[in-house]
Each structure stands twice: as C-alpha cells, then as structure tokens.
Motif scaffolding. Structure first.
Motif, mmCIF file in Angstrom:
data_model
loop_
_atom_site.group_PDB
_atom_site.id
_atom_site.type_symbol
_atom_site.label_atom_id
_atom_site.label_comp_id
_atom_site.label_asym_id
_atom_site.label_seq_id
_atom_site.Cartn_x
_atom_site.Cartn_y
_atom_site.Cartn_z
ATOM 1 N N LEU A 20 -26.634 -3.565 14.832
ATOM 2 C CA LEU A 20 -26.206 -4.918 14.522
ATOM 3 C C LEU A 20 -25.387 -4.910 13.234
ATOM 4 C CD1 LEU A 20 -29.533 -6.843 15.226
ATOM 5 C CD2 LEU A 20 -27.726 -6.185 16.822
ATOM 6 N N SER A 21 -24.406 -5.790 13.178
ATOM 7 C CA SER A 21 -23.571 -5.920 11.990
ATOM 8 C C SER A 21 -23.599 -7.354 11.493
ATOM 9 C CB SER A 21 -22.123 -5.525 12.300
ATOM 10 O OG SER A 21 -22.032 -4.193 12.724
ATOM 11 N N CYS A 22 -23.428 -7.504 10.202
ATOM 12 C CA CYS A 22 -23.347 -8.825 9.586
ATOM 13 C C CYS A 22 -22.189 -8.792 8.599
ATOM 14 C CB CYS A 22 -24.642 -9.171 8.890
ATOM 15 S SG CYS A 22 -24.579 -10.688 7.921
ATOM 16 N N ALA A 23 -21.132 -9.518 8.926
ATOM 17 C CA ALA A 23 -19.951 -9.572 8.064
ATOM 18 C C ALA A 23 -20.027 -10.799 7.173
ATOM 19 C CB ALA A 23 -18.696 -9.613 8.922
ATOM 20 N N ALA A 24 -19.819 -10.579 5.892
ATOM 21 C CA ALA A 24 -19.885 -11.668 4.920
ATOM 22 C C ALA A 24 -18.497 -12.027 4.419
ATOM 23 C CB ALA A 24 -20.762 -11.275 3.744
ATOM 24 N N ASP A 90 -39.169 -6.329 21.005
ATOM 25 C CA ASP A 90 -38.099 -6.508 20.011
ATOM 26 C C ASP A 90 -37.151 -7.634 20.405
ATOM 27 O OD1 ASP A 90 -37.935 -2.943 19.671
ATOM 28 O OD2 ASP A 90 -38.902 -4.367 18.310
ATOM 29 N N THR A 91 -37.333 -8.174 21.599
ATOM 30 C CA THR A 91 -36.483 -9.275 22.050
ATOM 31 C C THR A 91 -36.606 -10.469 21.114
ATOM 32 O OG1 THR A 91 -36.585 -8.611 24.366
ATOM 33 C CG2 THR A 91 -36.096 -10.928 23.923
ATOM 34 N N ALA A 92 -35.463 -10.903 20.589
ATOM 35 C CA ALA A 92 -35.449 -11.994 19.611
ATOM 36 C C ALA A 92 -34.009 -12.290 19.229
ATOM 37 C CB ALA A 92 -36.228 -11.604 18.354
ATOM 38 N N VAL A 93 -33.836 -13.384 18.505
ATOM 39 C CA VAL A 93 -32.568 -13.633 17.824
ATOM 40 C C VAL A 93 -32.680 -12.988 16.453
ATOM 41 C CG1 VAL A 93 -30.969 -15.354 16.922
ATOM 42 C CG2 VAL A 93 -32.198 -15.782 19.072
ATOM 43 N N TYR A 94 -31.702 -12.168 16.117
ATOM 44 C CA TYR A 94 -31.700 -11.464 14.840
ATOM 45 C C TYR A 94 -30.738 -12.165 13.894
ATOM 46 C CZ TYR A 94 -34.528 -7.722 16.705
ATOM 47 O OH TYR A 94 -35.581 -7.002 17.238
ATOM 48 N N TYR A 95 -31.265 -12.503 12.711
ATOM 49 C CA TYR A 95 -30.503 -13.238 11.713
ATOM 50 C C TYR A 95 -30.258 -12.380 10.480
ATOM 51 C CZ TYR A 95 -31.796 -17.472 14.299
ATOM 52 O OH TYR A 95 -31.965 -18.435 15.260
ATOM 53 N N CYS A 96 -29.064 -12.519 9.937
ATOM 54 C CA CYS A 96 -28.705 -11.913 8.668
ATOM 55 C C CYS A 96 -28.881 -12.973 7.581
ATOM 56 C CB CYS A 96 -27.246 -11.464 8.754
ATOM 57 S SG CYS A 96 -26.551 -10.821 7.239
#
Length: 124
Positions: A20-24, A90-96
């Motif tokens: 997963l990536s999170c761009a700021a 592990d199923t879920a919404v992943y938040y940064c």
C-alpha cells in the motif's frame, strides 16, 4: 493542510502480498510521524504501524509484527505498508494518517490528517 491519498488495495487471495502507498501533498510532509490504521466492517479503527519522520523508528501492533512493514520516502512524500502472507482477517479499509509531532501514538484521535482509505479484501 496535508492531503493524503492511499492506493494499492484490492482483492487478493490468502497468502498473497500487497504494498500500500500513501502520497502526501500540501503542507510540509516532513517532521511528523506517519501511520497506518485499518477498519473492518462494523469494527473500530485499529492501529497497524507507524514510522517517525526519519524512518529510523517504527512501531507495530503486536499481533501484526512480522507480516507488516512500514517505510517512508520523504523525497517522494510517500509512506508505504508492505503486507505479506495476507489472511482473510486482514480484510479492512486501510487508512493512512499523519501528525505534526514526531512521536508515535496508537490512538486515532492523536493524528491530525487522514486519507480516504483503500479497501483490502482477502479471499480464502
């Protein structure tokens, strides 16, 4: 303001891996800690992992150590979450999430900025 946009989620099979990536963007990305949380349907938002500004210190939820790896690239204004050996639970919404301070709390309320989340679904 800091804007965070997650990507990399999807439908995978048990045992697969995802990154997963999170761009700021927006206000200065550096100086504060970054974290990943996840929220399964009908459940509270849980801490997954966090990293300090330099990337030199990371912290993980006890139950997830070994399969999850958090990292950040300040030159790219991006934080990553590598997840291996995925399980249906592990199923879920992943938040940064991001905060202006460099300490690493595990409570969601301690973070100043949030992304919209990316869905990860693991089939058995």
């Amino acid at each position: 303001q800091v804007q965070l946009v997650e990507s990399g989620g999807g439908l995978v099979q048990a045992g697969d891996s995802l990154k997963l990536s999170c761009a700021a963007s927006g206000r200065t990305f550096g100086s504060g800690a970054m974290a990943w949380f996840r929220q399964a349907a009908g459940k509270a938002r849980d801490f997954v992992a966090a990293v300090t500004w330099s990337g030199g210190y990371t912290y993980y939820a006890d139950s997830l150590k070994g399969r999850f790896t958090i990292s950040r690239d300040n030159a790219k204004n991006t934080v990553y979450l590598q997840v291996n050996s995925l399980k249906p639970e592990d199923t879920a919404v992943y938040y940064c999430a991001a905060r202006m301070q460099n300490s690493i709390p595990t409570r969601p309320l301690m973070y100043d900025y949030w992304g919209q989340g990316t869905q990860v679904t693991v089939s058995s």
